[in-house]
Design a protein around this motif. Structure first.
Motif, PDB file in Angstrom:
ATOM      1  N   GLY A 140       0.840  -1.192   0.000  1.00 59.49           N
ATOM      2  CA  GLY A 140       0.000   0.000   0.000  1.00 59.49           C
ATOM      3  C   GLY A 140       0.874   1.240   0.000  1.00 59.49           C
ATOM      4  O   GLY A 140       2.071   1.178  -0.320  1.00 59.49           O
ATOM      5  N   GLU A 141       0.286   2.361   0.375  1.00 57.64           N
ATOM      6  CA  GLU A 141       1.013   3.629   0.299  1.00 57.64           C
ATOM      7  C   GLU A 141       0.829   4.451   1.572  1.00 57.64           C
ATOM      8  O   GLU A 141      -0.222   4.405   2.215  1.00 57.64           O
ATOM      9  N   LEU A 142       1.861   5.216   1.899  1.00 55.45           N
ATOM     10  CA  LEU A 142       1.753   6.215   2.944  1.00 55.45           C
ATOM     11  C   LEU A 142       0.949   7.397   2.409  1.00 55.45           C
ATOM     12  O   LEU A 142       0.912   7.616   1.190  1.00 55.45           O
ATOM     13  N   PRO A 143       0.313   8.179   3.263  1.00 52.69           N
ATOM     14  CA  PRO A 143      -0.443   9.346   2.788  1.00 52.69           C
ATOM     15  C   PRO A 143       0.425  10.315   1.994  1.00 52.69           C
ATOM     16  O   PRO A 143      -0.052  10.991   1.081  1.00 52.69           O
ATOM     17  N   GLU A 144       1.707  10.374   2.340  1.00 54.06           N
ATOM     18  CA  GLU A 144       2.656  11.220   1.594  1.00 54.06           C
ATOM     19  C   GLU A 144       4.051  10.635   1.729  1.00 54.06           C
ATOM     20  O   GLU A 144       4.304   9.779   2.591  1.00 54.06           O
ATOM     21  N   GLN A 145       4.940  11.059   0.877  1.00 52.86           N
ATOM     22  CA  GLN A 145       6.310  10.555   0.923  1.00 52.86           C
ATOM     23  C   GLN A 145       6.964  10.904   2.258  1.00 52.86           C
ATOM     24  O   GLN A 145       6.700  11.952   2.841  1.00 52.86           O
ATOM     25  N   MET A 146       7.827   9.992   2.721  1.00 50.68           N
ATOM     26  CA  MET A 146       8.587  10.232   3.943  1.00 50.68           C
ATOM     27  C   MET A 146      10.044   9.902   3.704  1.00 50.68           C
ATOM     28  O   MET A 146      10.376   9.043   2.872  1.00 50.68           O
ATOM     29  N   ASN A 147      10.902  10.559   4.427  1.00 50.30           N
ATOM     30  CA  ASN A 147      12.315  10.215   4.402  1.00 50.30           C
ATOM     31  C   ASN A 147      12.487   8.788   4.903  1.00 50.30           C
ATOM     32  O   ASN A 147      11.910   8.413   5.930  1.00 50.30           O
ATOM     33  N   LEU A 148      13.247   7.967   4.178  1.00 49.97           N
ATOM     34  CA  LEU A 148      13.402   6.551   4.509  1.00 49.97           C
ATOM     35  C   LEU A 148      13.901   6.355   5.932  1.00 49.97           C
ATOM     36  O   LEU A 148      13.312   5.581   6.709  1.00 49.97           O
ATOM     37  N   LYS A 149      14.982   7.029   6.298  1.00 49.61           N
ATOM     38  CA  LYS A 149      15.566   6.807   7.619  1.00 49.61           C
ATOM     39  C   LYS A 149      14.637   7.295   8.726  1.00 49.61           C
ATOM     40  O   LYS A 149      14.549   6.671   9.792  1.00 49.61           O
ATOM     41  N   GLU A 150      13.911   8.365   8.481  1.00 49.20           N
ATOM     42  CA  GLU A 150      12.971   8.851   9.482  1.00 49.20           C
ATOM     43  C   GLU A 150      11.819   7.863   9.662  1.00 49.20           C
ATOM     44  O   GLU A 150      11.351   7.635  10.779  1.00 49.20           O
ATOM     45  N   TYR A 151      11.376   7.275   8.552  1.00 50.43           N
ATOM     46  CA  TYR A 151      10.282   6.309   8.638  1.00 50.43           C
ATOM     47  C   TYR A 151      10.729   5.046   9.362  1.00 50.43           C
ATOM     48  O   TYR A 151      10.011   4.514  10.211  1.00 50.43           O
ATOM     49  N   LEU A 152      11.942   4.576   9.065  1.00 55.47           N
ATOM     50  CA  LEU A 152      12.455   3.399   9.768  1.00 55.47           C
ATOM     51  C   LEU A 152      12.624   3.685  11.258  1.00 55.47           C
ATOM     52  O   LEU A 152      12.360   2.817  12.101  1.00 55.47           O
ATOM     53  N   ALA A 153      13.049   4.888  11.592  1.00 59.36           N
ATOM     54  CA  ALA A 153      13.186   5.258  13.005  1.00 59.36           C
ATOM     55  C   ALA A 153      11.827   5.263  13.699  1.00 59.36           C
ATOM     56  O   ALA A 153      11.702   4.854  14.857  1.00 59.36           O
ATOM     57  N   ARG A 154      10.796   5.704  12.983  1.00 62.94           N
ATOM     58  CA  ARG A 154       9.438   5.698  13.541  1.00 62.94           C
ATOM     59  C   ARG A 154       8.967   4.266  13.798  1.00 62.94           C
ATOM     60  O   ARG A 154       8.382   3.971  14.838  1.00 62.94           O
ATOM     61  N   ILE A 155       9.251   3.365  12.847  1.00 62.61           N
ATOM     62  CA  ILE A 155       8.890   1.955  13.016  1.00 62.61           C
ATOM     63  C   ILE A 155       9.633   1.366  14.207  1.00 62.61           C
ATOM     64  O   ILE A 155       9.053   0.640  15.026  1.00 62.61           O
ATOM     65  N   LYS A 156      10.910   1.650  14.308  1.00 60.87           N
ATOM     66  CA  LYS A 156      11.743   1.137  15.398  1.00 60.87           C
ATOM     67  C   LYS A 156      11.162   1.548  16.749  1.00 60.87           C
ATOM     68  O   LYS A 156      11.064   0.729  17.679  1.00 60.87           O
ATOM     69  N   ALA A 157      10.752   2.784  16.865  1.00 64.81           N
ATOM     70  CA  ALA A 157      10.189   3.274  18.127  1.00 64.81           C
ATOM     71  C   ALA A 157       8.815   2.660  18.390  1.00 64.81           C
ATOM     72  O   ALA A 157       8.517   2.241  19.512  1.00 64.81           O
ATOM     73  N   HIS A 158       7.989   2.578  17.368  1.00 60.39           N
ATOM     74  CA  HIS A 158       6.629   2.071  17.540  1.00 60.39           C
ATOM     75  C   HIS A 158       6.608   0.606  17.959  1.00 60.39           C
ATOM     76  O   HIS A 158       5.817   0.203  18.828  1.00 60.39           O
ATOM     77  N   LEU A 159       7.489  -0.199  17.357  1.00 60.27           N
ATOM     78  CA  LEU A 159       7.496  -1.634  17.635  1.00 60.27           C
ATOM     79  C   LEU A 159       8.490  -2.023  18.728  1.00 60.27           C
ATOM     80  O   LEU A 159       8.537  -3.189  19.121  1.00 60.27           O
ATOM     81  N   GLY A 160       9.267  -1.070  19.223  1.00 59.04           N
ATOM     82  CA  GLY A 160      10.250  -1.383  20.257  1.00 59.04           C
ATOM     83  C   GLY A 160      11.337  -2.311  19.754  1.00 59.04           C
ATOM     84  O   GLY A 160      11.768  -3.224  20.461  1.00 59.04           O
ATOM     85  N   GLY A 162      14.992  -3.571  18.776  1.00 59.71           N
ATOM     86  CA  GLY A 162      16.345  -3.303  19.231  1.00 59.71           C
ATOM     87  C   GLY A 162      17.225  -2.751  18.131  1.00 59.71           C
ATOM     88  O   GLY A 162      18.070  -1.882  18.365  1.00 59.71           O
ATOM     89  N   ALA A 163      17.050  -3.233  16.914  1.00 60.82           N
ATOM     90  CA  ALA A 163      17.830  -2.766  15.763  1.00 60.82           C
ATOM     91  C   ALA A 163      17.113  -3.198  14.496  1.00 60.82           C
ATOM     92  O   ALA A 163      16.465  -4.245  14.458  1.00 60.82           O
ATOM     93  N   ILE A 164      17.203  -2.380  13.464  1.00 58.25           N
ATOM     94  CA  ILE A 164      16.651  -2.728  12.149  1.00 58.25           C
ATOM     95  C   ILE A 164      17.806  -2.961  11.189  1.00 58.25           C
ATOM     96  O   ILE A 164      18.643  -2.075  10.991  1.00 58.25           O
ATOM     97  N   ARG A 165      17.850  -4.151  10.610  1.00 58.50           N
ATOM     98  CA  ARG A 165      18.816  -4.428   9.545  1.00 58.50           C
ATOM     99  C   ARG A 165      18.166  -4.060   8.210  1.00 58.50           C
ATOM    100  O   ARG A 165      17.009  -4.402   7.983  1.00 58.50           O
ATOM    101  N   HIS A 166      18.909  -3.374   7.345  1.00 59.97           N
ATOM    102  CA  HIS A 166      18.322  -3.012   6.055  1.00 59.97           C
ATOM    103  C   HIS A 166      19.390  -3.007   4.970  1.00 59.97           C
ATOM    104  O   HIS A 166      20.587  -2.929   5.234  1.00 59.97           O
ATOM    105  N   SER A 167      18.930  -3.091   3.733  1.00 63.06           N
ATOM    106  CA  SER A 167      19.837  -3.058   2.590  1.00 63.06           C
ATOM    107  C   SER A 167      20.259  -1.620   2.326  1.00 63.06           C
ATOM    108  O   SER A 167      19.768  -0.678   2.962  1.00 63.06           O
ATOM    109  N   ALA A 168      21.164  -1.449   1.374  1.00 59.39           N
ATOM    110  CA  ALA A 168      21.555  -0.093   0.978  1.00 59.39           C
ATOM    111  C   ALA A 168      20.311   0.650   0.512  1.00 59.39           C
ATOM    112  O   ALA A 168      19.532   0.114  -0.287  1.00 59.39           O
ATOM    113  N   PRO A 169      20.070   1.871   1.006  1.00 62.60           N
ATOM    114  CA  PRO A 169      18.855   2.598   0.612  1.00 62.60           C
ATOM    115  C   PRO A 169      18.781   2.787  -0.899  1.00 62.60           C
ATOM    116  O   PRO A 169      19.721   3.287  -1.519  1.00 62.60           O
ATOM    117  N   ALA A 170      17.666   2.381  -1.467  1.00 58.61           N
ATOM    118  CA  ALA A 170      17.480   2.544  -2.907  1.00 58.61           C
ATOM    119  C   ALA A 170      17.040   3.968  -3.244  1.00 58.61           C
ATOM    120  O   ALA A 170      17.320   4.473  -4.330  1.00 58.61           O
TER     121      ALA A 170
END
Length: 261
Positions: A140-160, A162-170
């Motif tokens: 699906g889609e977010l209501p508007e575009q978000m900065n990738l790292k900011e969005y991942l940080a939001r997910i990290k905080a929301h779900l508690g 410990g660390a998010i592993r991710h690929s090189a940002p596309a």
């Protein structure tokens, strides 16, 4: 209330025939005619969860993951599965699991998590051919575009997490996002075909972080963290449809993985 009455409510949401062939959803320990007074909902059956069930007078534990996945040849207490099964039986605690049938149910696990993460206009990522209304993952889609790292940080905080592993940002920003709770490495090609900017799942292997090849970013948000929403889903359906039956969310359903950050 009899277990079969509670199972009927769960299976109206997620029928057992929707589980995968390798799965063991349903009543794992106990009898359908057994009378129970109170249910405890957790992600896994553990000693801590059974401690809580005994303390709180819960004679039914409902989990996302089945305690028994493979046939047991011995009950000698050497393995944790055998030990926990023996303990549940001795304590008179029935065990019920709602696993891949809940994963694949319409508006099931991935739908719920994606909505929590602000993703809208959801569609199935991999519909089943035999039953297109069921399947795994959503996009699906977010209501508007978000900065990738900011969005991942939001997910990290929301779900508690410990660390998010991710690929090189596309890309620097994301909007179209695919989600699959639990182990979703097998849906990488589906995520690619869906044209997502970011794919959120868990249990990714080393080479999975190379597979996007710059087409999109993949992020491993943790198996437990991605599936903790099962507690909320099952609690909501049972508490709304069984008004006279006591249901409790486990306070001791814990991630077996620890992080050193």
């Amino acid at each position: 209330m009899k277990i079969k009455e509670i199972a009927a409510v769960i299976e109206q949401l997620a029928p057992l025939q929707w589980q995968e062939s390798y799965d063991n959803s349903g009543l794992v320990v106990g009898r359908m005619e057994q009378e129970v007074q109170k249910a405890l909902i957790a992600v896994d059956v553990t000693d801590e969860v059974l401690d809580e069930a005994e303390r709180e007078g819960c004679d039914l534990v409902i989990t996302h993951h089945p305690l028994i996945f493979h046939p047991l040849k011995r009950f000698n207490g050497e393995g944790y599965v055998q030990r926990l099964v023996e303990r549940a039986i001795r304590s008179g605690i029935a065990l019920y699991a709602c696993h891949t049938n809940l994963d694949s149910a319409p508006h099931g696990m991935s739908w719920h998590l994606a909505s929590e993460l602000g993703i809208e206009n959801l569609q199935l990522l991999e519909p089943r051919q035999a039953n297109p209304e069921t399947g795994f993952g959503v996009v699906g889609e977010l209501p508007e575009q978000m900065n990738l790292k900011e969005y991942l940080a939001r997910i990290k905080a929301h779900l508690g997490i410990g660390a998010i592993r991710h690929s090189a940002p596309a890309t620097e920003t994301v909007r179209r996002i695919a989600v699959c709770t639990g182990s979703g490495g097998s849906l990488m090609e589906e995520a690619r075909r869906a044209g997502c900017d970011l794919y959120l799942t868990a249990d990714l292997k080393y080479n999975d972080f190379m597979t996007p090849d710059g087409a999109f970013t993949v992020a491993d948000i943790g198996h437990f963290e991605s599936e903790y929403c099962a507690i909320r889903i099952l609690f909501d359906v049972l508490s709304k449809k069984l008004l006279t039956f006591a249901v409790r969310k486990s306070e001791y359903s814990c991630n077996p993985i620890h992080y050193l950050v």
